[in-house]
Enzyme design. Sequence first.
Site, short mmCIF file in Angstrom:
data_model
loop_
_atom_site.label_atom_id
_atom_site.label_comp_id
_atom_site.label_asym_id
_atom_site.label_seq_id
_atom_site.Cartn_x
_atom_site.Cartn_y
_atom_site.Cartn_z
N ASP A 63 0.85 -1.19 0.00
CA ASP A 63 0.00 0.00 0.00
C ASP A 63 0.89 1.24 0.00
OD1 ASP A 63 0.95 0.32 2.62
OD2 ASP A 63 -0.91 -0.37 3.55
N ALA A 64 0.30 2.40 0.21
CA ALA A 64 1.05 3.66 0.16
C ALA A 64 2.12 3.77 1.25
CB ALA A 64 0.08 4.84 0.26
#
Length: 143
Positions: free
Chosen positions: A28-29
């Site tokens: 994810d980020a």
Amino acid sequence: MRISLDISTNPSDYAFFFDIRVRFAETDAMGVAHHSSYVAWLEASRVEFLRKLGTPYPDIRAQGFDFAVLELFTNYRRSAQFDDVVRVHTGISLFKAATFQMNYLLVVEGEVCALAATVHGVVDATGRAARAPLWMRELLAGA
């Protein structure tokens, strides 16, 4: 078969291990591996485990059988991060006539990352439940 949650955290209890590096696309980020990535890692280890046993999955399919996933359990203990090497320890924990359970211990730098288990049903080429033939029972029971 109901999944057994008695999953060992001792690497020596497993017959096989497979290393997977966490790819950027699996995160994810924040650079944390997405929970869905673990399912693909279990499958990759399962396929390589069968190859190590001397019967690659394509050979099993060529003989008219498949292993349908009936149940899946994952207990996340520590986040895997981008570029970590995840060692997936894999083994058969229970085998019945037409179903079997595989357990997985996922480790990053010596620390348990996750515990997992999958239950598989043996099916024929049409997708119908089938009893495992003797050669398959011997292959999996000895693993």
